[in-house]
Design an enzyme around this catalytic site. Structure first.
Site, PDB file in Angstrom:
ATOM      1  N   ASP A   1     -11.350  -2.048   5.554  1.00 39.47           N
ATOM      2  CA  ASP A   1     -10.800  -2.787   4.419  1.00 39.47           C
ATOM      3  C   ASP A   1     -10.508  -4.230   4.831  1.00 39.47           C
ATOM      4  O   ASP A   1      -9.836  -4.466   5.842  1.00 39.47           O
ATOM      5  CB  ASP A   1      -9.524  -2.084   3.947  1.00 39.47           C
TER       6      ASP A   1
ATOM      7  N   HIS B   1      -4.055 -13.941  -2.662  1.00 39.77           N
ATOM      8  CA  HIS B   1      -3.346 -12.706  -2.293  1.00 39.77           C
ATOM      9  C   HIS B   1      -2.560 -12.916  -0.998  1.00 39.77           C
ATOM     10  O   HIS B   1      -1.362 -12.590  -0.918  1.00 39.77           O
ATOM     11  CB  HIS B   1      -4.362 -11.565  -2.129  1.00 39.77           C
TER      12      HIS B   1
ATOM     13  N   GLU C   1      -4.124  -1.600  -5.366  1.00 38.19           N
ATOM     14  CA  GLU C   1      -4.805  -2.854  -5.027  1.00 38.19           C
ATOM     15  C   GLU C   1      -6.194  -2.799  -5.641  1.00 38.19           C
ATOM     16  O   GLU C   1      -6.962  -1.865  -5.369  1.00 38.19           O
ATOM     17  CB  GLU C   1      -4.898  -3.069  -3.511  1.00 38.19           C
TER      18      GLU C   1
ATOM     19  N   GLU D   1      -9.796  -3.775  -5.777  1.00 37.29           N
ATOM     20  CA  GLU D   1     -10.767  -4.296  -4.806  1.00 37.29           C
ATOM     21  C   GLU D   1     -12.192  -3.976  -5.252  1.00 37.29           C
ATOM     22  O   GLU D   1     -12.416  -3.138  -6.131  1.00 37.29           O
ATOM     23  CB  GLU D   1     -10.533  -3.654  -3.425  1.00 37.29           C
TER      24      GLU D   1
ATOM     25  N   ASP E   1      -7.215   0.638  -3.575  1.00 40.35           N
ATOM     26  CA  ASP E   1      -6.615   0.850  -2.257  1.00 40.35           C
ATOM     27  C   ASP E   1      -5.127   1.136  -2.471  1.00 40.35           C
ATOM     28  O   ASP E   1      -4.263   0.296  -2.221  1.00 40.35           O
ATOM     29  CB  ASP E   1      -6.831  -0.402  -1.405  1.00 40.35           C
TER      30      ASP E   1
ATOM     31  N   ARG F   1       4.155   0.479  -0.448  1.00 44.07           N
ATOM     32  CA  ARG F   1       4.639  -0.798   0.093  1.00 44.07           C
ATOM     33  C   ARG F   1       5.820  -0.655   1.020  1.00 44.07           C
ATOM     34  O   ARG F   1       5.888  -1.359   2.047  1.00 44.07           O
ATOM     35  CB  ARG F   1       5.006  -1.745  -1.054  1.00 44.07           C
TER      36      ARG F   1
ATOM     37  N   GLN G   1       4.490   0.818   4.227  1.00 47.08           N
ATOM     38  CA  GLN G   1       3.564  -0.136   4.866  1.00 47.08           C
ATOM     39  C   GLN G   1       4.312  -1.276   5.560  1.00 47.08           C
ATOM     40  O   GLN G   1       4.020  -1.617   6.706  1.00 47.08           O
ATOM     41  CB  GLN G   1       2.619  -0.684   3.796  1.00 47.08           C
TER      42      GLN G   1
ATOM     43  N   LYS H   1      -1.542   3.396   3.716  1.00 38.54           N
ATOM     44  CA  LYS H   1      -2.875   3.266   3.123  1.00 38.54           C
ATOM     45  C   LYS H   1      -3.661   4.565   3.102  1.00 38.54           C
ATOM     46  O   LYS H   1      -4.713   4.620   2.452  1.00 38.54           O
ATOM     47  CB  LYS H   1      -3.680   2.229   3.923  1.00 38.54           C
TER      48      LYS H   1
ATOM     49  N   THR I   1      -7.632   6.570  -1.147  1.00 41.39           N
ATOM     50  CA  THR I   1      -8.345   5.390  -1.608  1.00 41.39           C
ATOM     51  C   THR I   1      -9.335   5.895  -2.642  1.00 41.39           C
ATOM     52  O   THR I   1     -10.100   6.824  -2.350  1.00 41.39           O
ATOM     53  CB  THR I   1      -9.101   4.708  -0.457  1.00 41.39           C
TER      54      THR I   1
ATOM     55  N   GLU J   1       2.256  -8.535  -5.905  1.00 40.27           N
ATOM     56  CA  GLU J   1       2.090  -9.930  -6.326  1.00 40.27           C
ATOM     57  C   GLU J   1       2.614 -10.156  -7.743  1.00 40.27           C
ATOM     58  O   GLU J   1       3.251 -11.171  -8.021  1.00 40.27           O
ATOM     59  CB  GLU J   1       0.618 -10.326  -6.273  1.00 40.27           C
TER      60      GLU J   1
END
Lengths: 426, 426
Positions: free
Chosen positions: B129, B136, B199, B201, B233, B237, B240, B253, B257, B371
């Site tokens: 990844d 970001h 996320e 992606e 993904d 948080r 992580q 993570k 996925t 974000e």
């Protein structure tokens, strides 16, 4: 420590090499691997002395039977590992009976280890690497933060990262010195690495499977440990240091990871289990979901040696640079499994975990060059010195498990030579 | 941009749904996937309109032939991807001819997409990844270091980490809210996460194989791009943030996925290639081994929406929270391949890369909740608000490729619902 007749120190094999003192593979060991005999296809085997038992041949001759033996004969051991530890224990008893002194000698089922080619024991679908040695973290973390060299989470969980599965190779695979990007003389260069290192680790091979979303609790985590080997987590220090913030190591670790080809089963290691070392004064307690009173620590001694081209040319022995105990690691393999699956992540049969660099607290127990260099360049008996590995250097790992009243067993070798870099990458 | 008759905007299909305006799968798309018809086994298919072409059935009926079509009929597309882009382009031409208006209609080779079950397109052996969006990194890096929010290497290489292959799942798989360790009220707790995030992606599927030790140079890197999809993904948080130093994300993570099931080929996307965006003033130049003048950036628009239980109960539409362009990413997929292999790391056919969170610079282009929250809680049209995801929330990604004079094509959906955590982990 539940031991049984297969561990009895008096047990001998009709394979004479297995009875030699110091042999890594006495009948008390019986590790599984995948080999090709000369001109033959890959198949499962069991190391005994300086020989390999051809499991498919033993099945064909009617000397072994059952689903576990059939799985152990395949060209990868994923299916055997999927069957779990009870099946492995049953197969171990059958192999012990087949190879014990007093049983019918069957030399036609054997191949000399010196004549066969060894392969990866499994199709490695996933490889996760831990960092469980406090001295390793402390020595290397001092540069980052002298007051707090250990990662914030170190005492709360076994710190780890997902590493690369496709670049796992069996012992003997040469390592091409990689190109990479790192700071040098005020610029970021793309050049062959100047900091090729090894990391001496224990390989942990996973048994069984947990469904995605379903953790394996610590109470069952030891049942997920099929077996163990030696692992060289080849490390490209200049590249690694530059690329790590904030997502961790990437190209610094995916050049290659080498494993010893023989999987020493958890059953073989039962006599060598110890209670986990006590936490140090001031450390927080182990979180309940990772705590167990089961003796899960392994009483192993691991060694790393380097054979330089000059030593090789002189016919000299590899020079041992590291001789380190495993039992002092801050987290056990079972705790690694419980942590890894605690979020529901699924571990597949034949997956690989690395213990992290097995550094002990004493001089000579530093299990990578980055740590050894903190005491100055590595000095060889012939006057050579090293800062990191040079082309032609060969790194050789060995390891043994021992306990009073039991026969010492070994892991064989994990070795690899550094080849010169390509002239360019275009 | 090398386009051909398969991209012609006037081209129509005898599958009527493929000609509907706004359809993700017009005949100009022809993405590959793996599906099961009702009661049937997994097999390869091609999306056309609201239907799936059964490639095995087309082979059996003599309507397709050749090795690439045979590989495209298999229950995983690894072998098709191993054959490379030339084979894929040839197969695309044959599929286009088979499905074009004017050719014999063959409805017996079709299954309604609404009736089939989609699977992962490949056996994912490795998943890496990346983190290639400057906005970001800038938004999330400010907390770490306000003066230097971007990682030190950001402009020199596409920053990445090895992620977990075993937990990759196709769109539709529900996500069990994980337990994990994180700091709370002055202690480190083990509890269900309070910061479940997505996320948005791009999924990148790898063609061909480079041997270990042999880099794929930037000049050939685009030939390693078999195709693309959407990738969620899923990110935990609180876990992580706590576990990352210094080895990067791990359990944050590997919960899951998710990928969209249809692989939109690089051939289908040729009309939508753009020159890479210029570097900003003050940025260092691109390193030569990653530099190319080939237009490798993809003109895509990606969207994320959330369907809360209340919206679902009211029969309301998912609420779009992110609508973001892909072409502004600081590194292209080809550059990711060149970097990933620059140390000799081998990428296997069917391996998966994630582009990293596709955040743009504007409000509404933030491609994860971490974000979005910088502008306050997410507000829904029905008055609900969110800080991170709640149980029952469903996240839905969509995406399209468009260019003047060409038919817009889409990716289908990548969706998943958050299930409540287990009551305990023991």
């Amino acid at each position: 420590m539940p031991t049984n007749a297969t561990h009895a120190p008096g047990l001998r094999s009709w394979v004479q090499g297995a009875n030699a003192p110091g042999c890594d593979f006495p009948i008390q060991n019986l590790p599984h691997g995948v080999f090709s005999p000369p001109g033959g296809a890959p198949r499962g085997g069991v190391a005994i002395g300086d020989q390999v038992l051809d499991v498919a041949a033993a099945l064909a001759a009617g000397k072994l039977k059952g689903a576990a033996a059939e799985a152990a004969a395949e060209p990868s051991l994923n299916r055997l590992m999927a069957m779990g530890r009870d099946a492995a224990a049953e197969l171990r008893a059958a192999l012990s009976a087949l190879l014990a002194e007093g049983a019918e000698p069957l030399p036609q089922l054997l191949h000399a280890q010196s004549a066969v080619t060894m392969h990866l024991p499994t199709e490695v679908r996933n490889f996760s690497d831990f960092m469980a040695s406090r001295p390793h973290c402390a020595r290397l973390g001092v540069k980052r933060d002298p007051a707090n060299p250990l990662p914030p989470a170190f005492h709360h969980l076994p710190v780890a990262y997902h590493s690369r599965a496709s670049s796992v190779r069996p012992s003997g695979a040469p390592l091409r010195r990689p190109w990479g990007q790192y700071p040098k003389d005020g610029a970021v260069v793309f050049a062959p690495t100047e900091a090729m290192d090894f990391e001496l680790e224990l390989a942990i091979w996973i048994a069984g499977e947990n469904a995605l979303g379903e953790p394996t609790p610590i109470s069952l985590a030891d049942r997920r440990l099929f077996g163990f080997g030696l692992l060289n987590d080849w490390s490209v220090r200049d590249v690694q240091r530059y690329e790590m913030p904030p997502l961790g190591p990437f190209l610094g670790k995916s050049v290659m990871t080498a494993v010893s080809p023989w999987v020493v089963t958890a059953e073989a290691l039962e006599p060598f289990l110890l209670p986990q070392p006590a936490r140090q004064a001031g450390d927080p307690p182990c979180p309940p979901h990772l705590a167990t009173t089961r003796p899960d620590a392994l009483n192993l001694q691991l060694r790393a040696a380097i054979l330089t081209p000059r030593l090789r040319a002189a016919g000299a022995a590899p020079h041992t640079v590291t001789d380190t105990p495993f039992a002092g690691m801050s987290w056990t393999a079972a705790q690694m499994v419980a942590h890894h699956t605690s979020n529901g992540c699924n571990l597949l049969p034949g997956d690989l975990l690395g213990s992290g660099t097995v550094s002990g607290p004493e001089d000579g127990q530093e299990a990578c060059i980055a740590e050894l260099l903190l005491r100055g360049p590595i000095a060889f008996p012939n006057g050579e010195t090293r800062r990191f590995l040079e082309d032609g250097d060969e790194v050789i790992f060995t390891g043994t498990a021992s306990a009073p009243g039991f026969t010492t067993i070994g892991f064989g070798e994990c070795r690899g030579e550094v080849l010169p870099a390509h002239a360019s990458v275009t």
